[in-house]
Design an enzyme around this catalytic site. Structure first.
Site, mmCIF file in Angstrom:
data_model
loop_
_atom_site.group_PDB
_atom_site.id
_atom_site.type_symbol
_atom_site.label_atom_id
_atom_site.label_comp_id
_atom_site.label_asym_id
_atom_site.label_seq_id
_atom_site.Cartn_x
_atom_site.Cartn_y
_atom_site.Cartn_z
ATOM 1 C CD GLU A 82 -3.091 -1.099 2.143
ATOM 2 O OE1 GLU A 82 -2.940 -0.344 3.117
ATOM 3 O OE2 GLU A 82 -4.067 -1.860 2.009
ATOM 4 C CD GLU A 108 -4.817 -5.732 2.340
ATOM 5 O OE1 GLU A 108 -5.617 -4.983 2.936
ATOM 6 O OE2 GLU A 108 -3.599 -5.631 2.443
#
Length: 883
Positions: free
Chosen positions: A470, A566
């Site tokens: 991320e 995710e």
């Protein structure tokens, strides 16, 4: 005489002496803090929190708020001391190394009160030090002094700050985790506590030899028409004082038909200045001697024993490694989506899917966080690793993503994934932060990436490397207020993940794809300078998606994606699990300080409540409010993940979505989290539901905003589903007898999702009075779970009764391999929603969370140890949804 030591699952053996410095009758370890006020016997491998618990200095670190109350441990300086014997014969070896497989994290090493032989600052690497000049015959003393990781991180941050400064205050954590090459989650995360431990978390030993050792082995397997090329690279190491390696390198592999193929070469080379050299042998293997390695659900994960052997001409000394390899091809295909989807909106951009052995496979799975918040326990507790990975395998998972805020897992972990056919999306250990790029930091990162790619590369289970978790979206999205100096942080990002890490991976493991980040637009991000204008563009790469405000039981709320790496929703762990963290009944209340302390997600309980009450009735004055809140949170999580996962599986048909890895598989403590398996191993309803929503063949309906119903047939097999019959039963909530039944033909190509030609709208009935059950029968399909549509939120349904339920356990107990299998019979007198069976007997039900539409059903209970059937029967407790 040869001395053997099993240092990891890749067996390393040398003729030379190995002195294992793990705790034993021969090697005693002690620990002491800086001022000498706290001391005791130590266990190595281990860590300071583990040792303090064993010594009775601190209690259970996961009890109540002990994560904060024991923080003094992480603020102190700790010295570990070992006393061990060395003989005169040991000292005669030309090379004597101290090998430290894992030190956590910032430490100084002293042998026999000499000047420090070295300093370390990365828990993810193996350190090797020349200690020949410092050893003596007789008793020797090894001291390793660990600095406080909190203090060490702050010192580094003052010199090379990178945001964010601290984790959110609700985490009850510590600051500057990104400054240390240490498990990032040990400073706290939204699903876990802060335990910034120190210690010798992996083996430590002395190796003494005269020639050379094989330090690492990589295997490079390529298809050559109908045959296989196996290239084995041996990374050979000796002392800098010895720059010549003279001997024979050989390989031997056992293949089909009980045959062993061998090849050898003479080695007579000068080492590099650091005393290393890389030698390789290529072996061509006939295709009929090999069976393919397949991911779980697609075939058998066949492995073959490989033996790599170096014989040095110095005293005929041997060094060798034994490992297991699988023959398979794997690639990530990023090609124009229009080739599959045509010139439509979906056909813009690029595909993103895994092609294994020439086939495009939909990747079903989850995300793996460390199995314990203390890394030494995550490393050594093989039972937990076995149970978690087997649980993933048993619910049809083919891939796990090892998340970038944890650790590079043990060799045992990857061996187990090889055996179970679980592919690994392997993040490098950088997560949710900007990172410093000063030369010392980049130097230790270089060593870390080199070693871990070398260590893990041979595993068939490794599917892809990803630079970070991320950090591309964090930079583009200004998560840490970097926009005012965006150019600087973009340059730092490229320097770390592109200029430093990428060339290392390309050199050691050119066969696998390196993704700079996750999520990312893949090739598109690279073409945009590695930080895309929209890293969440659904036309490219992988995405992470969380939305706690929408109706998460509604399929029409979820966005498109090529690959969902995710996504998830929180629930609470069971009350049984919560009680392992507190004995105070007042803690089992949503308003308690205990549960406030355990919820690290800002507004987490409000999000759970919002999702829960959007579909289910739960009165605030209910006498069993907390008990129901916990249970309903697990229903809500399971239904939301079921809904979202099926959206992604359906998306294979019209968007070429090719992966669904939900967040997260496991837990590190007893707290609300996104996990499907609680700390301690108890399955939540989510994990049971995963077995169905990841089923190889599944009828998957979708109620549209127009109230029409689309019906998809999902087929993850290599053969098509033909001549299928899809049955739709319409039930009234008051009866087991359907009020209507329709049957439709069904079919789906191999490895596909297909929208069926079914025109369906059954709202001639009152929607609050009915629900729909979908089932499938087809030649060659042994099992396909039922699926359901509830036309309105459950809180609005009419007619659901309070059931009478009888549970009996059959007296006959079956043995299945090393497990015991009990048959549990269930009788009910009305429809039951989310019937949940629970017991304090260690084991698990094969299925749970039932939608009961028949008066009788059976389920198996599996456990390791015998219990009387009557005792199991009496222990079973029931829960279900009631309006």
């Amino acid at each position: 005489m040869r001395t053997f030591v099993l240092l990891c699952s890749v067996l390393t053996t040398i003729d030379a002496k190995i002195i294992d410095l793990s705790s034993s009758d021969r090697v005693t370890w002690t620990f002491v803090n800086k001022n000498g006020s706290v001391s005791g016997p130590a266990t190595v491998p281990g860590g300071v929190y583990s040792d303090l618990q064993k010594a009775g200095v601190i209690g259970d670190i996961l009890s109540r708020d002990n994560d904060v109350l024991t923080r003094w441990v992480a603020l102190d300086t700790w010295t570990y001391t070992a006393k061990f014997q060395v003989s005169k014969g040991d000292l005669e070896s030309r090379v004597i190394h101290l090998v430290l497989d894992g030190l956590d994290t910032t430490a100084f090493i002293v042998v026999n009160d000499h000047s420090p032989i070295g300093a370390v600052n990365n828990m993810f690497v193996q350190y090797v030090f020349d200690i020949k000049p410092t050893l003596k015959a007789g008793e020797n003393v090894l001291n390793i002094t660990f600095l406080s990781p909190i203090v060490a991180a702050e010192i580094r941050s003052n010199k090379a700050f990178a945001p964010p400064e601290c984790v959110p205050s609700v985490y009850h954590g510590e600051c500057h985790a990104n400054q240390l090459r240490k498990m990032q989650a040990s400073f706290a995360w939204d699903w876990g506590p802060a335990f910034p431990s120190v210690g010798i978390w992996r083996p430590v030993y002395i190796e003494a030899y005269d020639g050379a050792v094989i330090r690492w082995v990589t295997t490079h397997i390529k298809r050559v028409e109908a045959d296989w090329s196996l290239t084995v690279r041996a990374y050979i190491e000796t002392s800098k004082k010895v720059t010549k390696i003279d001997g024979v390198l050989s390989i031997a592999i056992k293949v089909e038909g009980k045959q062993t193929l061998k090849k050898w070469k003479q080695v007579n080379v000068e080492t590099k200045a650091d005393g290393t050299v890389v030698e390789e042998i290529e072996l061509l293997i006939s295709g009929n001697m090999i069976r393919l390695w397949w991911p779980n659900g697609y075939g058998e994960p066949t492995l073959y024993d490989l033996h790599v052997h170096l014989t040095s001409n110095i005293k005929s000394e041997d060094s060798y490694k034994d490992l297991k390899v699988g023959f398979r091809t794997i690639e990530i295909v990023e090609s124009p989506a229009s080739e599959i989807l045509g010139n439509t909106t979906a056909g813009k951009g690029l595909t993103f899917y895994f092609k294994v052995n020439g086939f495009p496979l939909f990747m079903k799975g989850s995300n793996w966080i460390p199995s314990n918040i203390l890394p030494e326990l995550g490393e050594s507790d093989k039972d937990t690793i076995d149970n978690l990975l087997t649980a993933a395998h048993d619910v049809n998972m083919a891939m796990l993503r090892v998340w970038g805020g944890g650790v590079y897992e043990s060799d045992y972990f990857y061996d187990k994934c090889d055996q179970l056919g679980i592919l690994i999306w392997q993040d490098f250990m950088f997560a949710c932060s900007m990172y410093p790029v000063d030369p010392p930091f980049l130097n230790i990162v270089t060593q870390e990436i080199e070693q871990n790619v070398l260590r893990l590369q041979h595993h068939a289970s490794i599917a892809v490397w990803a630079g970070n978790n991320e950090n591309e979206v964090a930079l583009r999205g200004n998560w840490y207020e970097t926009s005012t100096d965006f150019k600087k942080y973009e340059e730092d990002y490229i320097k770390l993940y592109v200029d430093t890490i990428r060339p290392i991976v390309a050199d050691i493991d050119p066969e696998r794809r390196y993704l700079v980040s996750s999520p990312s637009n893949g090739i598109e991000s690279e073409q945009e300078g590695y930080v895309a204008s929209n890293p969440y563009d659904p036309h490219y790469g992988d995405t992470h998606y969380y939305n706690y405000f929408a109706d998460n039981w509604n399929m029409n709320t979820y966005p498109k994606t090529r690959f969902a790496s995710e996504y998830g929703f929180q629930s609470l762990p069971s009350i049984r699990t919560l009680k392992t963290a507190t004995s105070n009944p007042e803690d089992l209340n949503l308003d308690s300080k205990f549960l406030a302390h355990r919820q690290h997600s800002p507004n987490g309980y409000a999000y759970i409540e919002n999702q829960l009450t959007g579909h289910m009735k739960l009165a605030a004055n209910d006498l069993k409010y907390f008990e129901k809140f916990v249970f309903y949170s697990q229903i809500s999580q399971a239904m939301a993940l079921k809904t979202e996962t099926e959206v992604y599986r359906q998306g294979q048909a019209d968007w070429y979505t090719m992966g669904a890895l939900y967040w997260q598989l496991n837990d590190v403590w007893q707290a609300p989290s996104w996990s499907g398996i609680e700390y301690g191993g108890r399955w939540k309803m989510l994990h049971y539901f995963a077995k169905s929503f990841f089923a190889p063949v599944l009828v998957s309906p979708r109620q549209l905003a127009s109230d029409y119903i689309d019906v998809y047939l999902l087929n993850d097999r290599f053969i098509p589903v033909v001549d299928a019959v899809i049955t739709v039963d319409i039930y009234n909530w008051t009866s087991f007898t359907p009020v209507n039944k329709k049957q439709f033909p069904g079919n789906a190509d191999a490895l596909s999702a297909k929208l069926q030609d079914i025109d369906m709208n059954y709202w001639d009935y009152k929607k609050e009075q009915i629900f729909l059950k979908f089932s499938l029968e087809a030649p060659g399909v042994k099992w396909s779970p039922s699926n359901y549509i509830f036309p309105v939120p459950l809180k609005s349904i009419v007619g659901l009764k309070t059931p009478n339920i009888t549970i009996t356990v059959a007296n006959v107990v079956m043995r299945n391999k090393d497990k015991l299998e009990y048959t549990v019979n269930i009788e009910v007198d009305s429809i039951v929603l989310f019937l949940w069976l629970d017991t304090d007997i260690k084991g698990h039900f094969v299925d749970n969370g039932f939608i009961v539409t028949e008066p009788k059903l059976t389920v198996q209970f599996i456990c390791n140890k015998y219990v009387a059937p009557r005792d199991l029967q009496n222990s079973i407790e029931l829960q279900y949804y009631v309006n």
